[in-house]
Each structure stands twice: as C-alpha cells, then as structure tokens.
Design an enzyme around this catalytic site. Structure first.
Site, short mmCIF file in Angstrom:
data_model
loop_
_atom_site.label_atom_id
_atom_site.label_comp_id
_atom_site.label_asym_id
_atom_site.label_seq_id
_atom_site.Cartn_x
_atom_site.Cartn_y
_atom_site.Cartn_z
CG ASP A 163 -1.92 -1.08 1.23
OD1 ASP A 163 -2.30 -1.54 -0.04
OD2 ASP A 163 -2.29 -1.49 2.22
CE1 TYR B 89 3.48 -7.07 4.46
CE2 TYR B 89 3.19 -9.23 5.10
CZ TYR B 89 3.08 -8.07 4.13
OH TYR B 89 2.83 -8.39 2.89
CG ASP C 180 -4.99 2.38 6.08
OD1 ASP C 180 -5.46 3.55 6.01
OD2 ASP C 180 -4.80 1.91 5.02
NE ARG D 164 -4.84 -2.03 3.72
CZ ARG D 164 -5.76 -2.36 2.84
NH1 ARG D 164 -6.86 -1.63 3.11
NH2 ARG D 164 -5.67 -3.04 1.79
#
Length: 302
Positions: free
Chosen positions: A42, A70, A84, A176
């Site tokens: 993103d 992540y 988000d 997310r």
C-alpha cells in the site's frame, strides 16, 4: 545489440507512493518495459518490494503466495473505511483493553484462519479492482479466504492504544484486516497505523536499496544489483537434465521421472537445470499418458 537486464531487484519502498510508481522508476533506470513485482505494498507501507526485471517478470504469478514478514502498528479504539489510519474514521472508543486482554485474543489469529479481503484492495472481482468500487461508494460481498499466520506477537508501546505487531504470514494476508479483526474481537475496534515489510520471497531489508540510492548509481552499479532469477526458486527441488532431455523439455515435452530415475509427488514445483546446474525453467510434476512426469511451465532462459 544491447542485452536486456534480467534479474531480481530488492527495493526498500518509501511511504507515500504506490508499488506501481516504483515499477515505473525501475523501468526508467534500467531502460526496459519488462518490469513487474511480487506482492503489492500500500502507499503508506514501507519496506521490501521484490521487483522483477526483464525475463524475471514472468515469475510474478508464481510468487504471490510466498511467506512474508511484517512489522505493523495496531491502533486500538477506532475503525476506518480503509482499515488503516489513512481512511475515514467510522467509530471511536475510549474503552481500550489492557495488554493482558489483547494477548488473550491473539491465539485465535494464529495458524490457518479465514480472512475477508478489504474493499480497499487491489483484488479484482469480475475484472474490477475492489478499491475502484470502494471509491465509488460501492460495497460488494467478498468471500473469506484461508490464510496462515505462522507467528504473531504484540508488544506494548508508551501509547496504551498502540501495539507493535510482528507478523510472519502466508502471501495474500492483509495486515490491515488483521488489525481490524483484532480490534473487533476486543470490542473497541482497531486500525493499522504503520506497516513495514521486512521480508518477502526469501529476501530481507539488508538486501534492499532505496530509490534515492538507485538514482545515484551508475548503470553498471545498478546492473550489478540484479539477483539471478533462479534465487526466487532456491527452495525448490532441483532437477538436472542431460542435453537430450533438456532439448525435449525446451520443446514442450514432458519428461517421465522413471526415465531419469527420480520420484516426486504430483504437483511438486521444481527448478529445471541443464547438466551443469544452470537454471532455465520452472517445472511441475503431473500425471501424463504414460505416468508421472515433469514439464516446464515457464521458461526463463531461452
């Protein structure tokens, strides 16, 4: 004739740009149109973006489900339309659970779980990206998909509303949505505040270069950064073929395993190499007319 660059480039993506923007930069710097990537990040996300240059771009469809690592910031006490903190706030809550309560719900998000892709995603339904539909105010039913969270840890921060999540997961996982689902399970809502991808396709941040670094390099220096395409498949079994069988394989023929003295389960992906061990194609084991054989499914070296 100038030879087209080929290989894998690991970029440390900065925040505020799309993955497609990074692809455009690499196309310009390497003077080739054949550039792709494995796993979209993103615009707000940073970290490892695996960019595929030249013939390596053909590997993208075989890498989307590779495991990734992540680090994200989970912010509790709000929900947004994008899941988000860049999105429009839908709800807020002052009833923030403590660390013990958060840790108690994490086990339900480890292992194989079902996750519904968010509307604000590049996933396509009937040829249209969900994000394009979402921007027009449309919401459609999405089918939950199985993903796997290999490990999930949450570390408190000085802000009682925020935790650092360390996530090792299968490809196709939306961090997310993971943040939103954790928040929902706690009853207070949650959204992702930051995201950094530390590892993808077996490459990590120590191998990554920023766009600024790439811009400052000479053509020769940039060329030297390209990692051989076969590194993408280094975890696969390797099959070395004699010149005879290599020629048959390159011609599109299946190679029966009994003829080369090997045995692999159906569906096994393999790295096909010549007699000297030089990689030239990705292969897959299947059932054919005369038995179990391996056949090239994507040729990388002509």
């Amino acid at each position: 004739m100038v030879q087209e660059p080929n290989g894998v480039l690991i970029v440390n993506k900065h925040a505020g740009v799309t993955s497609h923007h990074i692809v455009g930069v690499v196309r310009r710097l390497y003077n080739t149109r054949r550039v792709g990537h494995a796993g979209t990040l993103d615009p707000m996300a940073t970290g490892v973006l695996v960019v595929l240059v030249g013939r390596a771009a053909k590997a993208s469809e075989y890498l989307s489900h590779d495991a990734k690592h992540y680090r994200a910031t989970l912010r509790l006490g709000l929900t947004t339309d994008t899941e988000d903190t860049t999105g429009t706030v839908l709800t807020t809550s002052d009833n923030i659970p403590n660390n013990e309560e958060l840790q108690a719900v994490l086990p339900r998000f480890r292992g194989k779980i079902l996750q519904t892709p968010p509307m604000y995603s590049a996933l396509k339904v009937d040829g249209q990206k969900l994000v394009d539909l979402a921007r027009r105010g449309e919401v459609i039913e999405r089918e939950a998909r199985e993903i796997e969270i290999f490990s999930l840890e949450a570390t408190p921060t000085e802000n009682k509303c925020e935790y650092i999540l360390d996530v090792h997961c299968s490809g196709g996982t939306y961090i997310r949505t993971l943040c939103a689902d954790i928040g929902a399970s706690l009853g207070c809502g949650g959204a992702m505040a930051t995201l950094e991808r530390d590892e993808a396709c077996g490459f990590d941040l120590s191998e990554a270069h920023t766009v600024e670094e790439l811009e400052e390099m000479s053509d020769k220096e940039r060329e030297s950064l390209l990692i051989p395409t076969e590194k993408l498949f280094s975890d696969l079994p390797q099959i070395r073929l004699s010149a005879f069988f290599e020629k048959l394989c390159r011609s599109g023929c299946e190679i029966y395993l009994k003829k080369i003295g090997l045995n692999f389960p159906l569906g096994t992906r393999v790295a096909l190499c010549d007699a000297n061990g030089a990689f030239f194609a990705l292969g897959e084991v299947g059932e054919f007319r005369d038995g179990v054989a391996v056949k090239a499914i994507k040729m990388f070296v002509l």
